[in-house]
Structure formats: C-alpha cells, structure tokens
Write a protein that holds these residues in place. Structure first.
Motif, mmCIF file in Angstrom:
data_model
loop_
_atom_site.group_PDB
_atom_site.id
_atom_site.type_symbol
_atom_site.label_atom_id
_atom_site.label_comp_id
_atom_site.label_asym_id
_atom_site.label_seq_id
_atom_site.Cartn_x
_atom_site.Cartn_y
_atom_site.Cartn_z
ATOM 1 N N ALA A 53 0.830 -1.202 0.000
ATOM 2 C CA ALA A 53 0.000 0.000 0.000
ATOM 3 C C ALA A 53 0.863 1.248 0.000
ATOM 4 O O ALA A 53 1.994 1.231 0.492
ATOM 5 C CB ALA A 53 -0.920 0.005 1.218
ATOM 6 N N ILE A 54 0.325 2.320 -0.552
ATOM 7 C CA ILE A 54 1.063 3.575 -0.630
ATOM 8 C C ILE A 54 1.022 4.299 0.718
ATOM 9 O O ILE A 54 0.047 4.200 1.466
ATOM 10 C CB ILE A 54 0.457 4.464 -1.748
ATOM 11 N N ALA A 55 2.111 5.000 1.068
ATOM 12 C CA ALA A 55 2.165 5.738 2.323
ATOM 13 C C ALA A 55 1.290 6.986 2.250
ATOM 14 O O ALA A 55 1.125 7.584 1.188
ATOM 15 C CB ALA A 55 3.605 6.129 2.636
ATOM 16 N N ARG A 66 -20.311 7.272 22.264
ATOM 17 C CA ARG A 66 -18.914 7.373 21.851
ATOM 18 C C ARG A 66 -18.821 8.020 20.472
ATOM 19 O O ARG A 66 -19.522 7.625 19.542
ATOM 20 C CB ARG A 66 -18.248 5.997 21.818
ATOM 21 N N THR A 67 -17.981 9.013 20.363
ATOM 22 C CA THR A 67 -17.741 9.676 19.083
ATOM 23 C C THR A 67 -16.312 9.390 18.638
ATOM 24 O O THR A 67 -15.370 9.575 19.419
ATOM 25 C CB THR A 67 -17.949 11.198 19.197
ATOM 26 N N THR A 68 -16.186 8.922 17.419
ATOM 27 C CA THR A 68 -14.875 8.614 16.862
ATOM 28 C C THR A 68 -14.599 9.560 15.693
ATOM 29 O O THR A 68 -15.396 9.616 14.752
ATOM 30 C CB THR A 68 -14.798 7.158 16.374
ATOM 31 N N LYS A 69 -13.498 10.269 15.776
ATOM 32 C CA LYS A 69 -13.098 11.194 14.713
ATOM 33 C C LYS A 69 -11.877 10.645 13.983
ATOM 34 O O LYS A 69 -11.127 9.845 14.530
ATOM 35 C CB LYS A 69 -12.804 12.579 15.284
ATOM 36 N N ASP A 70 -11.700 11.106 12.747
ATOM 37 C CA ASP A 70 -10.579 10.656 11.906
ATOM 38 C C ASP A 70 -10.572 9.134 11.781
ATOM 39 O O ASP A 70 -9.556 8.462 12.005
ATOM 40 C CB ASP A 70 -9.242 11.139 12.471
ATOM 41 N N LEU A 71 -11.737 8.585 11.410
ATOM 42 C CA LEU A 71 -11.866 7.141 11.226
ATOM 43 C C LEU A 71 -10.813 6.614 10.262
ATOM 44 O O LEU A 71 -10.606 7.174 9.176
ATOM 45 C CB LEU A 71 -13.246 6.807 10.658
ATOM 46 N N LEU A 72 -10.164 5.523 10.655
ATOM 47 C CA LEU A 72 -9.182 4.887 9.777
ATOM 48 C C LEU A 72 -9.890 3.941 8.832
ATOM 49 O O LEU A 72 -10.696 3.106 9.252
ATOM 50 C CB LEU A 72 -8.147 4.134 10.601
ATOM 51 N N MET A 73 -9.615 4.081 7.542
ATOM 52 C CA MET A 73 -10.270 3.251 6.543
ATOM 53 C C MET A 73 -9.318 3.030 5.371
ATOM 54 O O MET A 73 -8.584 3.939 4.967
ATOM 55 C CB MET A 73 -11.550 3.922 6.055
ATOM 56 N N SER A 74 -9.350 1.815 4.838
ATOM 57 C CA SER A 74 -8.586 1.510 3.640
ATOM 58 C C SER A 74 -9.403 1.933 2.424
ATOM 59 O O SER A 74 -10.456 1.361 2.149
ATOM 60 C CB SER A 74 -8.271 0.008 3.581
ATOM 61 N N LYS A 75 -8.963 2.963 1.740
ATOM 62 C CA LYS A 75 -9.702 3.532 0.617
ATOM 63 C C LYS A 75 -9.132 3.048 -0.706
ATOM 64 O O LYS A 75 -7.920 3.072 -0.922
ATOM 65 C CB LYS A 75 -9.633 5.067 0.685
ATOM 66 N N GLN A 76 -10.025 2.593 -1.581
ATOM 67 C CA GLN A 76 -9.603 2.092 -2.885
ATOM 68 C C GLN A 76 -9.076 3.218 -3.768
ATOM 69 O O GLN A 76 -9.618 4.326 -3.770
ATOM 70 C CB GLN A 76 -10.768 1.386 -3.598
ATOM 71 N N SER A 122 -4.942 0.298 -2.676
ATOM 72 C CA SER A 122 -5.637 1.076 -1.666
ATOM 73 C C SER A 122 -4.658 1.904 -0.862
ATOM 74 O O SER A 122 -3.435 1.728 -0.951
ATOM 75 C CB SER A 122 -6.418 0.147 -0.719
ATOM 76 N N ILE A 123 -5.220 2.809 -0.049
ATOM 77 C CA ILE A 123 -4.414 3.642 0.826
ATOM 78 C C ILE A 123 -5.151 3.808 2.142
ATOM 79 O O ILE A 123 -6.373 3.968 2.169
ATOM 80 C CB ILE A 123 -4.125 5.020 0.187
ATOM 81 N N LEU A 124 -4.428 3.731 3.256
ATOM 82 C CA LEU A 124 -5.020 3.925 4.563
ATOM 83 C C LEU A 124 -5.173 5.415 4.823
ATOM 84 O O LEU A 124 -4.209 6.182 4.705
ATOM 85 C CB LEU A 124 -4.141 3.296 5.645
ATOM 86 N N LEU A 151 -19.241 7.827 0.325
ATOM 87 C CA LEU A 151 -18.235 7.041 -0.395
ATOM 88 C C LEU A 151 -18.887 5.723 -0.803
ATOM 89 O O LEU A 151 -18.843 4.737 -0.078
ATOM 90 C CB LEU A 151 -17.015 6.790 0.494
ATOM 91 N N ILE A 152 -19.503 5.723 -1.983
ATOM 92 C CA ILE A 152 -20.244 4.549 -2.432
ATOM 93 C C ILE A 152 -19.321 3.349 -2.595
ATOM 94 O O ILE A 152 -19.673 2.227 -2.237
ATOM 95 C CB ILE A 152 -20.989 4.861 -3.751
ATOM 96 N N SER A 153 -18.116 3.569 -3.112
ATOM 97 C CA SER A 153 -17.186 2.468 -3.335
ATOM 98 C C SER A 153 -16.775 1.798 -2.030
ATOM 99 O O SER A 153 -16.400 0.621 -2.015
ATOM 100 C CB SER A 153 -15.937 2.975 -4.077
ATOM 101 N N GLU A 154 -16.848 2.541 -0.917
ATOM 102 C CA GLU A 154 -16.468 2.002 0.385
ATOM 103 C C GLU A 154 -17.691 1.662 1.242
ATOM 104 O O GLU A 154 -17.557 1.268 2.396
ATOM 105 C CB GLU A 154 -15.600 3.015 1.147
ATOM 106 N N ASN A 155 -18.887 1.850 0.687
ATOM 107 C CA ASN A 155 -20.132 1.558 1.411
ATOM 108 C C ASN A 155 -20.287 2.442 2.649
ATOM 109 O O ASN A 155 -20.767 1.991 3.693
ATOM 110 C CB ASN A 155 -20.171 0.087 1.816
#
Length: 332
Positions: A1-3, A36-46, A55-57, A105-109
C-alpha cells in the motif's frame, strides 16, 4: 500500500454511565448507557488502478455510537428440592456516520447518517406479472417474470424509468438494533434443566443462500431444485423466470437482501446427577448424564429465510444446524 503523510490516529471521546441495583435479595440489575464519538476514522480507501496501488489507509470522517445494556439476574424460587434462576440481557445500539469529508463514499459503502455496516443496493419489491400494461413494462425496460425494484425519482420522472445504478439505496445494516438473551436454569433434586433463547431485531442480511438462484440459462451453472420461480401459472413467486438472469444481471443481487430479525432457542440441556453413594460404589466422586439440543427452534421474521439461520448473516460458509448431543461427566 502507498504511504499517506497526512494519516493521523483515530480520536475517541466516550461517556459511560452505569447503575447496579440489588432488590429484595433476589434480583440484581445492571444498567450501562454509553455514547462514543470517533473522529478521523481509519479506513482503507480504494485507489484508481492507474496509480499502481490497490488502496491507501486514510482518515475518512466521524462516527457516533450510542446504546445501552441491561442485565437482570433473578433467583425466582429457592426451596430445598427446587430452584429456578433467570438471567435476562437486553442490548440496544445505534451507530451512524456523522461526517465524511467528500460526502458519501459509495465504493467504500459509507454514507452520512447511516451505519458503517450498511448494505447498499437495489430494493426488491416483487416480480413483474402478465397483468402489467405493456407501456409500463416498456417504460421500465422489463418483461413479465423480471425482478421489480423500487426506482428512485430522477429529473421529476416519478421514478418511472429504466433501471440504472442511480436506483441503488441504503437498504439497512448488518448490525442489529436490539439483541436479547434469556437464560433459565431449573433444578429439582438431582435433575437440572437449562434453556437459553436469544433474539436479534433490526438487522439486514445479504444472504448467500438466497443468491444461489441466478435464473441463468447455462449448461455450466446449476440452479436450485424446488426454487419458487416465476411462471405464468405462478405469478406470486419470489424468484424471476428461469433463463432471464443474463438480461437482468444488474439487479439480481436484490434477491439476497432481507430482514434478518429472528428468535431462536439456542440450546436446551437436561441432566441428571447420580447420588453420591451410587457414584462412589463405581469409584467416582460424581457422575452426571445429560442431553443437549442445539438450535432446536428458530423463528424468522422474513418468510424467505425460513429454513435458514440469520445468526450467520446469510453466510453459507458456516451454516448452523440442529444438533443433539448425549454425554457423561465423570469426576474421580
């Protein structure tokens, strides 16, 4: 994956409130409420294939979880020869995405205002019949025996148009709104009985099993025997007419998405412990025989899921089934 040089840690802000009560020396109650509120959610994006990376995190947005859990433990009856104890647990939870930097983000649901575990697709509403006027069939680009979906309004057309990807919508989420568990244990002299039941409500599943029927006309693709498919003499069927799969492959996935709410008796165990004087004659400290039934009863809200177990979220990889086990516990 790319940095990703802009990547940061997820940030969580949580609040929990709890209460423990003991009533009449017989009932114990535990209540927990949380948000609970979570900000800056980590997700692997296509990524686009031309980038050379899959993909990229990245940090994609903000999510909020709210819910409560209740557990009640009660000693209903306690006598010399008989006892009855109950444990009831109830959980309610709701999660939704509050923000996404670039919108849905439809591609990521991922969709603002919906669960992170949403199901997105075409909403099944039935099968077109021969009683539908020809001009209506032509307007939707369908034939009798084709899948009918809920079409969304576009440019003021009232939803009357040929099917397109713009008709996809959020159909639900795989995580249940409610989870209930009820366990009862009984003892009478040397006999013991336990019954555990559970329920899930408000979950949507994407059933692999319902997706086995594809209506394809192919010598290399098997179709389910006994499937309730459409014919002119069976116009109330669930599945489309055989041989039409290739003409409506875009929307065939609508068959799989159903309401996965259910109630089930997960296990029942009946046991008998032999008196100590008998066990010791056999050189044992304790001897107990038992019989257990696993998944003896399942009630599903959606009749299309009858005969399946929605607890697996429609997966056909690890189906649960009825089991009957007989055993002996020996202590020397």
């Amino acid at each position: 994956a790319i940095a990703n040089p802009d990547l940061t840690w997820e940030k969580n802000c949580a609040l929990n409130l709890g209460v423990d009560l003991s009533l009449f020396r017989r009932v114990n109650l535990t209540f927990d409420w949380y948000t609970r509120t979570t900000k800056d959610l980590l997700m692997s994006k296509q990524l686009n294939s031309i980038s050379g990376f899959g993909s990229i995190l990245t940090n994609v947005g903000e999510m909020k979880n709210t819910g409560f859990e209740i557990e009640v433990r009660s000693s209903n009856i306690q006598t010399k020869d008989f006892s009855w104890n109950t444990t009831l647990s109830v959980t309610w939870s709701k999660e939704k995405i509050e923000k996404l930097p670039d919108g849905d983000l439809i591609s990521e649901n991922l969709f603002v205002g919906h669960s992170i575990k949403s199901i997105y697709g075409y909403k099944y509403t039935g099968i077109w019949g021969t009683n539908t006027p020809q001009d209506i069939l032509e307007a939707y680009g369908v034939k009798p025996g084709f899948i009918q979906i809920e079409t969304l309004e576009k440019d003021g057309d009232g939803g009357v148009h040929k099917y397109s990807t713009n008709d996809r919508q959020v159909l639900g989420h795989t995580n249940p709104d409610w989870i209930v568990g009820l366990n009862n244990t009984f003892t009478y002299k040397n006999f013991d009985l336990s019954v555990f039941a559970m329920a899930r409500y408000g979950q949507t599943i994407n059933s692999d099993l319902l997706g086995y029927y594809t209506a394809e006309q192919s010598v290399t693709t098997n179709q389910l025997a006994g499937a309730d498919y459409w014919t002119e003499n069976n116009q109330g069927a669930y599945y489309p007419a055989p041989g039409t799969g290739s003409e409506q492959s875009t929307v065939i996935s609508a068959l799989r998405v159903r309401d996965g709410s259910f109630i089930k008796v997960k296990n029942i165990t009946l046991g008998y412990t032999f008196p100590v004087n008998i066990s010791r004659k056999a050189l044992m400290e304790k001897c107990r025989i038992y019989a257990t039934a696993y998944n003896p009863f399942i009630y599903v809200k959606d009749k299309q899921l009858k005969g399946t177990d929605p607890e697996t979220n429609g997966s056909d990889a690890f189906p649960t089934f009825r089991q009957f086990v007989f055993g002996v516990n020996l202590t020397f």
